[in-house]
Scaffold this motif. Structure first.
Motif, PDB file in Angstrom:
ATOM      1  N   VAL A 289       1.255  -0.783   0.660  1.00  0.00           N
ATOM      2  CA  VAL A 289       0.284   0.193  -0.330  1.00  0.00           C
ATOM      3  C   VAL A 289       1.240   1.609  -0.057  1.00  0.00           C
ATOM      4  N   LEU A 290       2.154   1.315   1.104  1.00  0.00           N
ATOM      5  CA  LEU A 290       2.846   2.102   0.908  1.00  0.00           C
ATOM      6  C   LEU A 290       3.682   3.328  -0.536  1.00  0.00           C
ATOM      7  N   GLY A 291       4.188   1.796  -1.494  1.00  0.00           N
ATOM      8  CA  GLY A 291       4.013   2.309  -2.272  1.00  0.00           C
ATOM      9  C   GLY A 291       4.050   2.515  -3.529  1.00  0.00           C
ATOM     10  N   SER A 292       2.636   1.639  -3.083  1.00  0.00           N
ATOM     11  CA  SER A 292       0.688   1.277  -4.113  1.00  0.00           C
ATOM     12  C   SER A 292       1.155   4.103  -3.920  1.00  0.00           C
ATOM     13  N   ALA A 293       0.560   3.598  -3.177  1.00  0.00           N
ATOM     14  CA  ALA A 293       0.980   5.232  -2.589  1.00  0.00           C
ATOM     15  C   ALA A 293       1.355   6.341  -3.085  1.00  0.00           C
ATOM     16  N   LYS A 294       2.944   6.333  -2.750  1.00  0.00           N
ATOM     17  CA  LYS A 294       4.261   6.202  -3.681  1.00  0.00           C
ATOM     18  C   LYS A 294       3.787   6.527  -4.972  1.00  0.00           C
ATOM     19  N   MET A 295       3.501   5.555  -6.303  1.00  0.00           N
ATOM     20  CA  MET A 295       3.721   5.534  -6.944  1.00  0.00           C
ATOM     21  C   MET A 295       2.958   6.378  -7.581  1.00  0.00           C
ATOM     22  N   VAL A 296       1.043   6.959  -7.363  1.00  0.00           N
ATOM     23  CA  VAL A 296       0.971   8.092  -7.284  1.00  0.00           C
ATOM     24  C   VAL A 296       1.326   8.909  -7.524  1.00  0.00           C
ATOM     25  N   LEU A 297       1.769   9.686  -6.136  1.00  0.00           N
ATOM     26  CA  LEU A 297       2.183  11.021  -6.124  1.00  0.00           C
ATOM     27  C   LEU A 297       4.017  11.174  -6.796  1.00  0.00           C
TER      28      LEU A 297
ATOM     29  N   THR B  15      -3.515 -11.135 -11.800  1.00  0.00           N
ATOM     30  CA  THR B  15      -3.698  -9.449 -10.601  1.00  0.00           C
ATOM     31  C   THR B  15      -5.748  -8.920 -11.445  1.00  0.00           C
ATOM     32  N   ILE B  16      -5.282  -9.143 -13.095  1.00  0.00           N
ATOM     33  CA  ILE B  16      -7.020  -8.901 -13.561  1.00  0.00           C
ATOM     34  C   ILE B  16      -7.529  -9.889 -12.636  1.00  0.00           C
ATOM     35  N   GLU B  17      -7.284 -10.989 -12.333  1.00  0.00           N
ATOM     36  CA  GLU B  17      -8.391 -11.715 -11.824  1.00  0.00           C
ATOM     37  C   GLU B  17      -9.032 -11.034 -10.501  1.00  0.00           C
ATOM     38  N   ALA B  18      -7.707 -10.924  -9.912  1.00  0.00           N
ATOM     39  CA  ALA B  18      -7.634 -10.495  -8.484  1.00  0.00           C
ATOM     40  C   ALA B  18      -8.801  -8.974  -8.817  1.00  0.00           C
ATOM     41  N   VAL B  19      -8.139  -7.960  -9.726  1.00  0.00           N
ATOM     42  CA  VAL B  19      -9.114  -7.108 -10.264  1.00  0.00           C
ATOM     43  C   VAL B  19     -10.804  -7.279 -10.436  1.00  0.00           C
ATOM     44  N   ARG B  20     -11.027  -8.520 -11.091  1.00  0.00           N
ATOM     45  CA  ARG B  20     -12.190  -9.011 -11.393  1.00  0.00           C
ATOM     46  C   ARG B  20     -13.053  -9.437 -10.313  1.00  0.00           C
TER      47      ARG B  20
ATOM     48  N   THR C 177       5.094   9.949 -10.049  1.00  0.00           N
ATOM     49  CA  THR C 177       4.642   8.899 -10.963  1.00  0.00           C
ATOM     50  C   THR C 177       3.776  10.106 -12.025  1.00  0.00           C
ATOM     51  N   GLY C 178       3.176  10.840 -10.875  1.00  0.00           N
ATOM     52  CA  GLY C 178       1.940  11.276 -11.822  1.00  0.00           C
ATOM     53  C   GLY C 178       1.074  11.120 -12.396  1.00  0.00           C
ATOM     54  N   LYS C 179       0.901   9.725 -12.790  1.00  0.00           N
ATOM     55  CA  LYS C 179       0.378   8.555 -13.853  1.00  0.00           C
ATOM     56  C   LYS C 179      -1.406   8.663 -13.399  1.00  0.00           C
ATOM     57  N   HIS C 180      -2.450   8.795 -13.872  1.00  0.00           N
ATOM     58  CA  HIS C 180      -3.465   8.018 -13.415  1.00  0.00           C
ATOM     59  C   HIS C 180      -3.391   7.145 -12.106  1.00  0.00           C
ATOM     60  N   PRO C 181      -4.042   7.123 -11.504  1.00  0.00           N
ATOM     61  CA  PRO C 181      -4.521   5.508 -11.293  1.00  0.00           C
ATOM     62  C   PRO C 181      -4.752   4.658 -11.758  1.00  0.00           C
ATOM     63  N   GLY C 182      -5.544   4.519 -12.574  1.00  0.00           N
ATOM     64  CA  GLY C 182      -5.914   3.418 -13.782  1.00  0.00           C
ATOM     65  C   GLY C 182      -5.043   2.703 -14.436  1.00  0.00           C
ATOM     66  N   GLU C 183      -4.029   3.756 -15.022  1.00  0.00           N
ATOM     67  CA  GLU C 183      -2.695   3.814 -16.114  1.00  0.00           C
ATOM     68  C   GLU C 183      -1.637   2.819 -14.699  1.00  0.00           C
ATOM     69  N   LEU C 184      -1.526   3.477 -14.487  1.00  0.00           N
ATOM     70  CA  LEU C 184      -0.530   2.360 -12.970  1.00  0.00           C
ATOM     71  C   LEU C 184      -1.583   0.685 -12.402  1.00  0.00           C
ATOM     72  N   LYS C 185      -2.719   0.690 -12.302  1.00  0.00           N
ATOM     73  CA  LYS C 185      -3.674  -0.753 -12.503  1.00  0.00           C
ATOM     74  C   LYS C 185      -3.618  -1.580 -13.460  1.00  0.00           C
ATOM     75  N   ASP C 186      -2.929  -0.622 -15.415  1.00  0.00           N
ATOM     76  CA  ASP C 186      -3.066  -1.530 -15.827  1.00  0.00           C
ATOM     77  C   ASP C 186      -1.828  -2.159 -16.279  1.00  0.00           C
ATOM     78  N   MET C 187      -0.628  -1.149 -15.407  1.00  0.00           N
ATOM     79  CA  MET C 187       0.998  -1.265 -15.862  1.00  0.00           C
ATOM     80  C   MET C 187       0.814  -3.556 -14.923  1.00  0.00           C
ATOM     81  N   VAL C 188      -0.046  -3.859 -13.497  1.00  0.00           N
ATOM     82  CA  VAL C 188       0.607  -4.578 -13.405  1.00  0.00           C
ATOM     83  C   VAL C 188      -0.625  -6.139 -13.483  1.00  0.00           C
ATOM     84  N   CYS C 189      -1.673  -5.565 -14.808  1.00  0.00           N
ATOM     85  CA  CYS C 189      -2.479  -6.485 -14.795  1.00  0.00           C
ATOM     86  C   CYS C 189      -1.965  -7.160 -16.417  1.00  0.00           C
ATOM     87  N   SER C 190      -0.984  -8.196 -16.486  1.00  0.00           N
ATOM     88  CA  SER C 190      -0.907  -9.039 -17.716  1.00  0.00           C
ATOM     89  C   SER C 190      -2.150  -9.490 -18.593  1.00  0.00           C
TER      90      SER C 190
END
Length: 264
Positions: free
Chosen positions: A206-214, A234-239, A216-229
């Motif tokens: 959670v700490l690292g993910s929050a730091k990435m948002v702050l 990951t995409i199974e967990a998101v579903r 990188t300046g990237k949209h959280p949705g874009e960062l989520k897509d980067m993890v979802c192969s």
């Protein structure tokens, strides 16, 4: 310059600790009072500040007075100190739900007021505070208070109309994040991981993910897509989260918090 705290609970201690650590003020420039002598003594021993026996004594001596009490006690505290508050003193309120207009009315005279909504990560130097002021607060006074607030995290100026929203998205939200960390850790424990290690993995993620948002300046949705192969884990967990109404539930929780703040 003397900074006075009325109330010496967790948030006041976080503020005092940050201010002293950054060297913005010395212990001899900070005074405070609390409901019990035991609390006063404990804070004085820890931070080296001086304490006073009453709210009025702090208000009479301090140039900046922090009202670090729960909203339901604010009316009584203001009645205690109003005769000691002159036009040159600055009132900083961290009480949720109490507007600048409400505070002005309670003082029954022109008063410099800054309203702040901090959150508990201030205790580890990572707070997020929303700040607004009335027209009597000078630019110099406001700048100095902002410096104090930034000693234990980030501080942002917002219109007062957004203060209840701040309560929902920042002031109360650490509790939502703690629930999320606990739930992830519970699942890891169910999968065989030791409890202590599960909390460490979940919290660091959670700490690292929050730091990435702050950072990188990237949209959280874009960062989520980067993890979802494609066709990955990951995409199974998101579903599964989406099937459970994860985002809608979070939005309803924040909205409920905002509504409660408005009713205080």
């Amino acid at each position: 310059m003397t900074l006075g705290f009325i109330g010496l609970g967790n948030m006041a201690k976080a503020m005092i600790g940050g201010i002293l650590q950054k060297g913005l003020m010395g212990p001899n420039e900070i005074i405070g009072t609390a409901q019990t002598e035991a609390t006063c003594q404990k804070v004085a021993n820890k931070y080296g500040i001086q304490t006073r026996s009453s709210n009025a004594a702090v208000a009479a001596e301090a140039d900046i007075i922090v009202l670090a009490v729960k909203p339901q006690y604010l009316k009584v505290v203001i009645a205690d100190i109003m005769d000691s508050v002159t036009e040159n003193k600055v009132i900083v309120s961290i009480a949720a739900g109490k507007t600048i207009g409400w505070i002005e009315k309670e003082f029954e005279k022109p008063t410099k007021i800054i309203r702040v909504m901090p959150n508990t990560p201030a205790l580890v130097g990572e707070g997020c505070s929303a700040v607004c002021r009335n027209d009597l607060v000078s630019g110099d006074d406001f700048h100095f208070v902002m410096e104090l607030l930034e000693s234990f995290g980030k501080a942002y100026t917002v219109p007062e109309s957004l203060m209840d929203v701040v309560v929902g998205v920042s002031g109360s939200s650490p509790a939502y994040v703690f629930l999320f960390i606990e739930a992830m850790a519970d699942a890891a424990v169910a999968g065989g991981m030791p409890r202590k290690q599960a909390y460490e993995f979940a919290a660091q993620s959670v700490l690292g993910s929050a730091k990435m948002v702050l950072e990188t300046g990237k949209h959280p949705g874009e960062l989520k897509d980067m993890v979802c192969s494609p066709a990955g884990t990951t995409i199974e967990a998101v579903r599964a989260l989406e099937e459970g109404g994860f985002r809608g539930t979070v939005m309803r929780a924040v909205s409920a918090c905002i509504d409660k703040s408005k009713s205080l």
